[in-house]
Write a protein that holds these residues in place. Structure first.
Motif, short mmCIF file in Angstrom:
data_model
loop_
_atom_site.label_atom_id
_atom_site.label_comp_id
_atom_site.label_asym_id
_atom_site.label_seq_id
_atom_site.Cartn_x
_atom_site.Cartn_y
_atom_site.Cartn_z
N VAL A 152 0.86 -1.18 0.00
CA VAL A 152 0.00 0.00 0.00
C VAL A 152 0.90 1.22 0.00
N ILE A 153 0.69 2.12 -0.98
CA ILE A 153 1.50 3.32 -1.14
C ILE A 153 0.64 4.55 -0.86
N LYS A 154 1.21 5.49 -0.09
CA LYS A 154 0.48 6.71 0.27
C LYS A 154 1.11 7.92 -0.40
N ASN A 155 0.30 8.68 -1.10
CA ASN A 155 0.75 9.94 -1.68
C ASN A 155 0.75 10.99 -0.57
N ILE A 156 1.91 11.59 -0.29
CA ILE A 156 2.02 12.49 0.86
C ILE A 156 1.36 13.84 0.61
N LYS A 157 1.02 14.15 -0.64
CA LYS A 157 0.36 15.42 -0.96
C LYS A 157 -1.15 15.32 -0.88
N THR A 158 -1.67 14.21 -1.38
CA THR A 158 -3.13 14.05 -1.43
C THR A 158 -3.66 13.14 -0.33
#
Length: 408
Positions: A219-225
C-alpha cells in the motif's frame, strides 16, 4: 571467572564463527560470547545461495549452525550471554556480561554486526526474508522476471535498483520527493532515469506490506493528497541505511561518523590487541563471505600479536639484566653494520648486558609503540622499563655513556 582467554570474540555471526575456527585451530583458548540466537543477520536469511561451496537450497540458519559446529569441533567455547561492559586497555582486557561474569582476555575480536535501518512499516518485519529484503546482491536472483519495489532514493538505493534490473521484470522506486528530485548523485540519477525497467512513484511513501505467507502487494500513500494505492508486487527492497551495533564501543575504540569501527587490513582497531570484523567495521561489502574472511584475518593477526608480545616479554621486559634492543632492517645497510658493531660491543662488555635484535619489517607494532623513526635505533631496557634511546648512527662510546648514565 579467573581463566584468561587468548581470544574473546564478541558476537556469533559469520565473522565471529570464522575467528573462532581459526583461533581454536591455532591452539588458542577461545570463547565466543553471543547474545541470543547464533548467526547474526545471516541466521535470519531463509535462502542463502551466494556463499562459495553452498548452492541452492542452503539456508542461513543451517550455514550458521554448521559454522558453530565447526568452531566447537576445534575447541571453541560458545556462551550465550550479552556483553554489557568493556575495559579494553592494558595487557588483559575485561568483558562483563549481563549474567555478571567477567571474562579476561589477552585479545578481543569484536563481531558485533549491524542491522538494516527499519522504517517500522506495517508488515515489514512479518515478511522479512519472505519477500522483504535489504540486500540486492544477496537476493536479486530470487526475483527473476518478477516485479519489485525499492524504498529509498540515495546513492545506495538507486545503485541497488540498477542491479535489480538485471533480474527483475520491473523495479519501481518509491520517492518521497517531488518528481525528478532524488538524493543520489546526478550520474546515478541519469542512468536510472534512462533505464526502461525502472519505474517511479513520486511524492509517496510505503504504508504497508501485505501478503499470505509471501509478499503479494503493498500500500503506497501519496504524501500530498493522502491517497492510498495498492500495488501488486512480489518483493520489497529497503535501502535506507544500516546501523552498526557499536553503542558499547563509544570511547573504547575509534569509530567513524556513522559509528562503524575503523580498522586496518589486519582488522586491528585503535587499541592494541583489539580487532573488529564483519558488518560492524568500515568496509566496502557486507556479506557472509567477507565477514568470514575478516574473522580469519583477525584470528591470525591476534595469534601473531600474542606470539610477538610473549616473545618480547620473555626476551626483554621480564629480564633482570639490562637489555639493548636493536631495531634494524635487512634493506638498510647502515643498520646491518650497526648490529654487527653492537654485537661486538656486547661481547666485550660481558654477561651483565644482553642484546635483542628486532626486524622492523616484521614487528611494526613494536616500532610504533616505541616511536622508532630511524633505522638503526637502539633502546636500553631494564626490568621492563625503557631507560634510554639512541637513533641513527651510534658508536661504542655512545653505548658506554648511556650505560654509565643509567648507573650500570
Amino acid at each position: 571467572m579467573s581463566d584468561i582467554y587468548d581470544i574473546v570474540i564478541v558476537g556469533g555471526g559469520p565473522g565471529g564463527m570464522s575467528a573462532g575456527i581459526y583461533g581454536s585451530r591455532s591452539r588458542l583458548k577461545t570463547v565466543i560470547l553471543q547474545k541470543g540466537r547464533l548467526g547474526g543477520q545471516a541466521a535470519t536469511t531463509e535462502e542463502l545461495e551466494n556463499y562459495p561451496g553452498f548452492g541452492r537450497g542452503t539456508t542461513g540458519p543451517e550455514l550458521m549452525q554448521a559454522m558453530a559446529d565447526h568452531a566447537e569441533s576445534f575447541g571453541t567455547e560458545i556462551v550465550r550471554d550479552e556483553v554489557v561492559d568493556l575495559s579494553l586497555n592494558g595487557d588483559v582486557k575485561l568483558l562483563t556480561t549481563k549474567s555478571g561474569q567477567v571474562y579476561k582476555a589477552k585479545t578481543v575480536i569484536l563481531a558485533l554486526g549491524a542491522e538494516p535501518r527499519s522504517l517500522n512499516i506495517r508488515g515489514e518485519n512479518k515478511f522479512r526474508g519472505k519477500g522483504v529484503s535489504y540486500c540486492a546482491t544477496c537476493d536479486a536472483d530470487f526475483f527473476e522476471e518478477l516485479d519489485v519495489i525499492v524504498v529509498g532514493n540515495g546513492d545506495a538505493a538507486v545503485e541497488e535498483a540498477m542491479y535489480l534490473t538485471k533480474f527483475a521484470e520491473t523495479v519501481t522506486i518509491i520517492v518521497i520527493h517531488d518528481e525528478g528530485i532524488l538524493d543520489c548523485n546526478q550520474a546515478s540519477a541519469e542512468k536510472a532515469m534512462a533505464n526502461p525497467k525502472i519505474k517511479w512513484v513520486w511524492s509517496s511513501v510505503l504504508q504497508e506490506v501485505k501478503g499470505d505467507g509471501l509478499v503479494e502487494s503493498v500500500v503506497i500513500k501519496n504524501i500530498k493528497t493522502g491517497e492510498l494505492t495498492e500495488m501488486q508486487i512480489n518483493g520489497v527492497f529497503f535501502f535506507v541505511g544500516t546501523v552498526p551495533k557499536t553503542e558499547l564501543l563509544k570511547g573504547q575504540v575509534d569509530l567513524d561518523e556513522q559509528g562503524y569501527v575503523i580498522t586496518n587490513e589486519q582488522m586491528e582497531t585503535s587499541v592494541a590487541g583489539v580487532y573488529a570484523v564483519g558488518d560492524c567495521r568500515v568496509k566496502y561489502l557486507r556479506q557472509v563471505v567477507t565477514a568470514a574472511s575478516d574473522g580469519a584475518i583477525a584470528a591470525v593477526a591476534a595469534d601473531k600479536y600474542l606470539a610477538e608480545e610473549e616473545d618480547f616479554k620473555v626476551r626483554v621486559l621480564n629480564v633482570k639484566e639490562p637489555v639493548w634492543v636493536a631495531f634494524w632492517a635487512p634493506q638498510v645497510e647502515a643498520s646491518i653494520n650497526a648490529i654487527a658493531d653492537l654485537e661486538q660491543w656486547v661481547a666485550k662488555t660481558g654477561t651483565n648486558v644482553k642484546l635483542v635484535k628486532i626486524d622492523t619489517y616484521r614487528n611494526q607494532r613494536l616500532v610504533e609503540r616505541y616511536a622508532v623513526d630511524e633505522i638503526p635505533s637502539a633502546l636500553l631496557f631494564h626490568k621492563g622499563e625503557l631507560i634510554s634511546k639512541l637513533s641513527g648512527s651510534f658508536s661504542p662510546e655512545d653505548l658506554d655513556n648511556q650505560m654509565n648514565l643509567a648507573g650500570f
